[in-house]
Enzyme design. Structure first.
Site, short mmCIF file in Angstrom:
data_model
loop_
_atom_site.label_atom_id
_atom_site.label_comp_id
_atom_site.label_asym_id
_atom_site.label_seq_id
_atom_site.Cartn_x
_atom_site.Cartn_y
_atom_site.Cartn_z
N GLY A 101 5.76 -10.35 -38.05
CA GLY A 101 7.14 -10.21 -37.59
C GLY A 101 7.73 -8.93 -38.16
O GLY A 101 7.01 -8.10 -38.73
N GLY A 104 7.00 -8.30 -41.97
CA GLY A 104 5.66 -8.03 -42.47
C GLY A 104 4.67 -8.95 -41.80
O GLY A 104 4.74 -9.17 -40.59
N LYS A 121 3.56 -15.24 -46.89
CA LYS A 121 4.35 -14.19 -46.24
C LYS A 121 4.35 -12.97 -47.15
O LYS A 121 4.69 -13.06 -48.33
CB LYS A 121 5.77 -14.66 -45.98
CG LYS A 121 6.65 -13.63 -45.28
CD LYS A 121 8.10 -14.11 -45.13
CE LYS A 121 8.21 -15.24 -44.15
NZ LYS A 121 9.64 -15.58 -43.86
N ASP A 219 19.55 -21.70 -37.98
CA ASP A 219 18.60 -21.14 -37.02
C ASP A 219 17.57 -22.20 -36.59
O ASP A 219 16.37 -21.94 -36.57
CB ASP A 219 17.89 -19.92 -37.62
CG ASP A 219 17.21 -19.06 -36.55
OD1 ASP A 219 17.52 -19.24 -35.36
OD2 ASP A 219 16.37 -18.21 -36.91
#
Length: 399
Positions: A101, A104, A121, A219
């Protein structure tokens, strides 16, 4: 309106043997995730100014509620930003990339001692083109640390570790092997009510936990709901887990980059995805726990029909969707809803109420008749083909 993105996440068939065999076949060696900052001088190390990510890491540490393991991790990450510091080696090996994304990449990681496989991540500490990602990462670390310190929740992705190596930050979370809920709907079509209820119940429970402690996700969408296990029987909605490290939950709420306390005059760039924002956010920027419930109503609508409630063909412009969200009632007037129970439609209608003060809370949702209906009444009907298979994509948010 919003285009489809990355492909389904890679399936991991076993914890240790398959990963190591894969590497041996490729003639590759696992990369050690270790704190090994060098003490020798170099032009970059001589710079004492802190990067935005350094501030993000320290900000997350300041928001820590005292969880010993993660507090130590943040302290080590902070120390890693200073040149000439030797830090304890972390025991995670990195393997294949499974996602990417703006921040990274995400790679598979395996703990050397326990054999646990996790999602790692990896975020560059200095990237002038992604300054806005640093506050998001700070929010994510702080929210995950808070959830962990409060005892965690079975349907919220668990933080395993956070550390800095070189000029990269590593955020290690539990691995959800089934991929995104979004990908399941795209691949297999809408869910039978029984399975949709299971997902909805776990998400409502997770949101109830967060809201009780003053945390709003901001979200909620199919891309941020991860399946803990892979599909075995697509028609019946049967899933299988096969590993002692895997959770007993069906789904995990993930991606806390927008999470935080309720807010007024919210900057829309800091929260959510356009297709899942409720009227009050679009009108005034007010984002409370009711925003999460609106978004969960959209998710439930998509699970049961394969279409977004305010963008049925997936092709509408953002401005059109925004107008519908503000002004038009939710509708069930197409064939996908013919065999869906009245109780399911009633629940969705009460989640997609325009007035946030009248919208169901997470606890009220858990008490709704549909959430407690018998399995026999809900299991009627198989999955319906996804509209994507007929060239009618549901909206997808940005990666």
């Amino acid at each position: 309106m919003l285009r489809l993105g990355r492909s389904a996440a890679s399936e991991v068939s076993s914890i240790r043997n398959s990963l190591q065999l894969q590497l041996e076949q490729r003639g590759a060696r696992p990369m050690q995730c270790a704190y090994q900052t060098q003490s020798h001088s170099n032009p970059e190390g001589a710079k004492r100014g802190r990067s935005p990510m350094s501030l993000a890491v320290m900000g997350a540490a300041a928001l820590s509620v005292g969880l010993e393991l993660q507090t130590d991790g943040i302290a080590q990450a902070r120390a890693a930003m200073e040149p000439g510091t030797q830090l304890q080696r972390h025991k995670w090996q990195l393997f294949d990339q499974i996602g990417a994304g703006a921040f990274g990449v995400v790679r598979l990681g395996m703990h050397e001692e326990s054999g646990e496989v996790a999602a790692v991540k990896i975020v560059p500490l200095e990237n002038p083109n992604d300054q806005r990602s640093y506050p998001a990462l700070e929010r994510e670390i702080a929210a995950l640390k808070l959830v962990k310190a409060l005892g965690g929740h079975n349907s919220i992705v668990d933080l395993r570790d956070v550390y800095v190596e070189g000029r990269k930050l590593f955020l290690v979370t539990e691995l959800a092997r089934g991929g995104e809920l979004f990908e399941q709907i795209v691949a297999y079509g809408s869910f039978p009510e029984l399975k949709a209820r299971d997902v909805a119940r776990e998400m409502a429970s997770a949101l109830s936990f967060m809201h009780r402690h003053g945390l709003v996700h901001k979200d909620v969408k199919p891309e941020n709901i991860l399946m803990s296990a892979r599909v075995v029987d697509h028609n019946s909605g049967v899933y299988r887990k096969s590993n002692r490290h895997e959770s007993s939950s069906l789904v995990k709420l993930a991606d806390f980059g927008s999470a935080g306390p309720a807010s007024v005059n919210t900057n829309l760039e800091d929260i959510g995805t356009a297709a899942y924002l409720p009227p009050e956010v679009l009108n005034s920027g007010m984002c409370t726990s009711a925003c999460d419930m609106w978004a969960l109503g959209c998710v439930l609508y998509i699970m049961l029909s394969g279409s977004h409630p305010f963008d049925l063909d997936g092709m509408s412009a953002d401005s059109v969707v925004e107008h519908r969200v503000k002004s038009e009632p939710v509708t069930f007037d197409f064939s996908a809803w013919d065999n869906v129970s009245p109780h399911a439609k009633d629940l969705i209608s009460k989640l997609l109420v325009k007035d946030p003060t009248l919208r169901l809370t997470a606890d009220q949702m858990l008490q709704h008749p549909w959430m407690n209906a018998s399995a026999e009444a809900a299991a009627a009907g198989l999955r319906r083909p996804s509209p994507l298979l007929a060239g009618q994509p549901i909206p997808r948010g940005p990666a």
